[in-house]
Each structure stands twice: as C-alpha cells, then as structure tokens.
Motif scaffolding. Sequence first.
Motif, short mmCIF file in Angstrom:
data_model
loop_
_atom_site.label_atom_id
_atom_site.label_comp_id
_atom_site.label_asym_id
_atom_site.label_seq_id
_atom_site.Cartn_x
_atom_site.Cartn_y
_atom_site.Cartn_z
N ALA A 183 0.69 -1.30 0.05
CA ALA A 183 0.00 0.14 -0.17
C ALA A 183 0.84 1.19 0.18
O ALA A 183 0.48 2.15 -0.70
CB ALA A 183 -0.83 0.03 1.31
N ILE A 184 1.66 1.28 0.71
CA ILE A 184 2.78 2.47 0.94
C ILE A 184 3.45 2.61 -0.31
O ILE A 184 3.53 3.90 -0.72
CB ILE A 184 3.80 2.24 2.21
N ALA A 185 3.91 1.60 -1.18
CA ALA A 185 4.73 1.61 -2.47
C ALA A 185 3.73 2.37 -3.53
O ALA A 185 4.25 3.12 -4.14
CB ALA A 185 5.00 0.36 -2.65
N ASN A 187 1.26 4.25 -2.95
CA ASN A 187 0.97 5.59 -2.47
C ASN A 187 2.35 6.48 -2.98
O ASN A 187 2.35 7.73 -3.60
CB ASN A 187 0.65 5.74 -1.05
N LEU A 188 3.38 6.15 -2.92
CA LEU A 188 4.61 6.85 -3.02
C LEU A 188 4.69 6.84 -4.70
O LEU A 188 5.08 8.07 -5.01
CB LEU A 188 6.00 5.91 -2.61
N TYR A 189 4.39 5.78 -5.19
CA TYR A 189 4.62 5.75 -6.79
C TYR A 189 3.45 6.84 -7.23
O TYR A 189 3.83 7.79 -8.21
CB TYR A 189 4.28 4.51 -7.30
N GLN A 190 2.34 6.86 -6.83
CA GLN A 190 1.38 7.82 -7.09
C GLN A 190 1.67 9.28 -6.90
O GLN A 190 1.27 10.17 -7.52
CB GLN A 190 -0.13 7.53 -6.55
N ARG A 191 2.60 9.47 -5.89
CA ARG A 191 2.75 10.79 -5.54
C ARG A 191 4.23 11.33 -6.45
O ARG A 191 4.74 12.38 -6.05
CB ARG A 191 3.09 10.86 -4.07
N GLY A 192 4.68 10.48 -7.24
CA GLY A 192 5.64 10.71 -7.82
C GLY A 192 6.99 10.35 -7.21
O GLY A 192 8.14 10.99 -7.74
N LYS A 193 7.11 9.75 -6.32
CA LYS A 193 8.28 9.32 -5.51
C LYS A 193 9.01 8.40 -6.49
O LYS A 193 8.35 7.52 -6.93
CB LYS A 193 8.31 8.87 -4.34
N ALA A 195 12.44 5.48 -6.63
CA ALA A 195 13.57 4.68 -5.89
C ALA A 195 14.79 4.49 -6.61
O ALA A 195 14.68 4.27 -7.99
CB ALA A 195 13.30 3.56 -5.30
N GLY A 196 15.98 4.42 -6.04
CA GLY A 196 17.15 3.97 -6.75
C GLY A 196 17.46 2.72 -6.39
O GLY A 196 16.96 1.97 -5.71
N ALA A 197 18.67 2.17 -7.19
CA ALA A 197 18.94 0.71 -7.20
C ALA A 197 19.27 0.38 -5.73
O ALA A 197 19.00 -0.79 -5.29
CB ALA A 197 20.08 0.49 -7.90
N LEU A 198 19.81 1.32 -5.04
CA LEU A 198 20.30 0.82 -3.62
C LEU A 198 19.25 1.31 -2.33
O LEU A 198 19.38 1.12 -1.23
CB LEU A 198 21.52 1.49 -3.26
N SER A 199 18.11 2.03 -2.77
CA SER A 199 17.08 2.29 -2.04
C SER A 199 16.55 1.15 -1.09
O SER A 199 16.46 1.46 0.18
CB SER A 199 15.89 2.99 -2.71
N ALA A 240 11.64 -2.11 -2.48
CA ALA A 240 11.84 -2.81 -3.55
C ALA A 240 10.57 -2.94 -4.46
O ALA A 240 10.59 -3.03 -5.60
CB ALA A 240 11.96 -4.32 -3.13
N LYS A 241 9.30 -2.76 -3.83
CA LYS A 241 8.18 -2.77 -4.60
C LYS A 241 8.08 -1.27 -5.75
O LYS A 241 7.68 -1.64 -6.69
CB LYS A 241 6.84 -2.83 -3.70
N LEU A 242 8.40 -0.20 -5.06
CA LEU A 242 8.47 1.10 -5.73
C LEU A 242 9.40 0.77 -6.84
O LEU A 242 9.01 1.32 -7.96
CB LEU A 242 9.02 2.18 -4.76
N LEU A 243 10.49 0.17 -6.60
CA LEU A 243 11.69 0.18 -7.76
C LEU A 243 10.88 -0.62 -8.96
O LEU A 243 11.34 -0.65 -10.06
CB LEU A 243 12.89 -0.42 -6.98
N GLU A 244 10.33 -1.96 -8.40
CA GLU A 244 9.61 -2.64 -9.51
C GLU A 244 8.51 -2.03 -10.15
O GLU A 244 8.68 -2.24 -11.47
CB GLU A 244 9.14 -3.91 -8.59
N PHE A 245 7.81 -1.10 -9.69
CA PHE A 245 6.81 -0.33 -10.48
C PHE A 245 7.54 0.42 -11.56
O PHE A 245 7.16 0.52 -12.46
CB PHE A 245 6.10 0.51 -9.53
N GLN A 246 8.82 0.86 -11.18
CA GLN A 246 9.47 1.66 -12.18
C GLN A 246 10.05 0.89 -13.31
O GLN A 246 10.02 1.53 -14.27
CB GLN A 246 10.42 2.60 -11.42
N ARG A 247 10.54 -0.16 -12.87
CA ARG A 247 11.27 -1.17 -13.90
C ARG A 247 10.46 -2.21 -14.82
O ARG A 247 11.00 -2.61 -15.63
CB ARG A 247 12.51 -1.78 -13.09
#
Length: 261
Positions: A183-185, A187-193, A195-199, A240-247
């Motif tokens: 849920a938090i990932a 929310n972060l993605y929708q807010r434009g946040k 993550a980097g590879a090491l995040s 990791a989930k936020l990064l997955e959404f990006q990749r």
Amino acid sequence: MEPITGVIITLNEERHIEACIESLKQVCSSIIVVDSCSGDRTRELAEKAGARVVIQKYLGDGPQKNVGPDLAETPWVLSLDADERLSPEMAAEIKALNLSESPVPAYGFPRKNYIGSRWIRHSGWYPDVCVRLYDHTKVRWKDVRMHSYVEARDFRRLNGSIIHYSYRGVGELFRKADSYSNAIAKNLYQRGKRAGALSPFCHGLTAFFKHYVVKGGFLDGVDGMTVSISAAVNSYLKYAKLLEFQRDPEILKNEDFSEVW
C-alpha cells in the motif's frame, strides 16, 4: 462528567469489537461504529453491544475517522481502533477531567503495543503517544488517506495508557509487512516518488539500526530483534516494490491503483 461519544472504525473485527465497546462504555455515553462493509459478524455484534453502526465504504484513514465525529451529538469524542482498549488508569483520568472547562481541545495518551500478550517497551513502540480524546468542533483527523492523526497543536498528555493488541504473534507481524509495504509503495508511486537501485537496502538497514539501536530494541531481547527485523523488512519491501513499479511495466499494469490508502 461531560458526555463523550466513542468512535470506532472497523473492517471484519468480530474478534475485537465487543471488548472495545465495553472498554469505551467506562467513559462514553454513546458509541458509534463506522464499518467499512465487513463480511463477518462485526456489525451484528456491535449493535448487540449497544453501539450505533454506520456503514461507510472505506475512504482512507483520515476521512474515515472523521465520519463518526461528524455524526456525534457531543463535542467531545474518544476514538479507538477495534484492537485497542482503555487501561483502568486511562479511564480514571478521563473521568476526572472537567471537559466543559478544558484549557486544551485534545488529550493524548501513551500507547502500550503488544505482540500476543507481550508488551514491547522499547523498539520505538512505546510510549507512542496518540491524541484520541478531542473536541471535534475544534480539531479533526488530518485529511490524508494513510497514517492520519488528530491535528491538535495544543494538547495535554495524560499518563493512563491505551492498550493496543497490535499482533496475535510474530507470524502476523511479518504477514502484515507485505500488505502494508504494498500500500505504501503504491502511494509513493502515485505521489511521484522514485527509488534508486540501492534504496531498498539502504532504507532497510537504516530502519533496523533506528529500531534496534537508536530506539532501544536491544533492551527488548528477542522481541526487540524481531520488531527491528520486521521494520527492516517492511522498509526494504516498500522500496523494492516501488523500484519494481518503475522497472517492470507488466507488474505496473497488473496492479490496482484505484484505491490506494
């Protein structure tokens, strides 16, 4: 004693709801349960225990917690989650208050968080002060959909504790890390946040250090280690989930972002 309305938000809380209502009855003249369309016996048990039940599809944390106070016939409201209870000391302190002449619009209480029957005294889990008794004509829950709180700059902390039966056991602690982090990932993605590879690694390690060292988790023995590892896993999974959404466009396409809290 000034009348107080107890307010509880619920979703499938048949295990907790009766005890929570009985706890509130120590100090409340009426109780409102705002139920998010439970599929179990929550509503039936709440009504049987004497509460007024209002059905409201979940709006997010802050908006949902403002539904009950808006329906209350008293200015003062005491808000609890279904898995929370008033300690005897907390009930006694509330009864001793002269709310009609209160110098502040809200009161906060330390919260004792439990895993099973074990109170976690450190690890960032105590004192965990929460503002729960407040005049809803003056202050309200912040209008955010995750991790809301009563927006009261001026409140008085009392000593009696809220008892919070957070998790049945270690298994539930780690199982919920998956749903919370998801849920938090989102929310972060929708807010434009982003993550980097090491995040994931950096945030997970920082969370462990914060809970185990800075917040004294080592003083809680095995439970402190468990709580600190859970915090690290939660933080790691979130990024990791936020990064997955990006990749991964396929993962992103299959996720439901229509209701993100």
